[in-house]
Design a protein around this motif. Sequence first.
Motif: not given
Length: 524
Positions: A97-104, A116-123, A136-138, A173-174
């Motif tokens: 799971l990416p979350d990549l932003l640039i701005g002003h 940089r994220g990751v998700i996992a799941g199932g049944t 994990e974020n900066q 991080a979360s």
Amino acid sequence: MFKKCNTPGALLLFCCLVVNLSVNAQSAGRQYSLGFYQSVADTNNYHSSQRDYTVQPTFDLPQGDTTRKQSWLYRKLFREHLLQVNEQDYTFYASILPDLLIGHDNKNGSTWLNTRGVIAGGTIGKNLSFRAEFYENQGKFPGYVDAYGRQTGIVPGQGEWKSYSNGKAFDFASSSALIDYKAGKYFDFQLGYDKNFIGDGYRSMLLSDAAFNYPFLKIIANIGHIQYTTMWAQFIDREYPEASYGTGYRKKWGVFNYLDWNISKKVSLGLFEAVIWQDSDSSGKRGFDASYINPIVFLRPVEFSVGSPDNALMGINLKYAPSKNSTFYGQFILDEFVFKEIFSGNGWWANKFGGQAGFRSNNLFKVKNLNFLTEVNAARPYTYSQRTTLNNYGHYSQSLAHPMGANFVEWVNIADYRYKRWFLRGQITVAKYGLDSAGINYGKNIFESYNTRAENFGNHIGQGLKTNFLYLQGTIAFLLNPKYNLRIECSVTNRQEKNSLAKNNEAIFQIGLRSSFRQLYYDF
């Protein structure tokens, strides 16, 4: 990377002895968009006022996307999870799971986010499902978010941060996780480290998902048109002094009961009650209170019977759906009151209550995938606050209800539209609130003790430093992969805050590659 370990050992040990669940019926008829998390109508006795975090949401793509010949690379980039297994007895999925932003930002210069994220799941079988996420974020945030983070020590909804890039940015991080077990037709159990939400609107005055994750055990019973939920949770109090170095942040407990009754296909009524109490005093006494274990007990008499040291709240959630795609809804939360003072008109400080009134519609004007919401939220001064933060309605330095705390009135308007892979979203939020000034507690900050209140009488919404708030945002996105909402997104935001002492006007532009279905609130 955190200075203290916040692992709620007592609750996790207790929860390991019990299995937890969620409502399968809530996945039926669900509609997803960038602005709305749930459908609005009661179809097949669907209880819309509780968000179902056990269902892995996806967007439906145009039919034309399914007719072309698809290579493995195409499917993984645009249609499927990175790992995806579907067997008769079990399923599994996992994605990055990416979350990549640039701005002003005109106040804080360049802004950016590197997640940089990751998700996992199932049944497993027919009744057990699971999901886990890690991020994990900066990031270097717009000026008002940066100021909020430095004042509170947290990133809104995402926990504690440490300094990064010579103090110019945040490192944080979360994680979240949920185990769901469906015990036959009537009972569901959930064991989670996540968030919860009660309501049919964008905000919730009862229990919202604006604050950080917390551990909880939830039992849901479905009997006919009635759904009854009991949840026990443990919260972190970062404000109160630590009992000792070895215990870390002080903790507190909460128990929540919510009964949702679908009176008809058009009308539903929800009854809410909650109690918050401190985990222990400086001598280590009390902890989890066994008085609140019974899942069907009325909490207010129990809270009174133990000497009334705790914070009890009651509320209602109402919904009327005149058509399949439109809903009028509302909430009322009662924190504390004296009956004669409510009608006296004297503005007694302990008349602590708030409310919500709203309307939302899917497929507005019969235009497919055009959604609209408008709602008003308000809370009187000192609502959700208590003698100390160990009993207030907060967790990890944020409110468990509205992110603005109390002593405010707010009008939120959101519209979004989807065409094939394209998404448009617009938001206009107007608010008025009273800030503390000259060291005087006027009732907005729920982490201030109500014993430090300015006056006993004459209290009203907006008292203190009267402040006007305006938040405008426009977003355009192109969906790449519907499985985890991977998209290219561009947004423009204007935030204004004005009072007699200062006027802050921020213009923010951001563009990036985003993913996940997380709901993070920066409109405060």
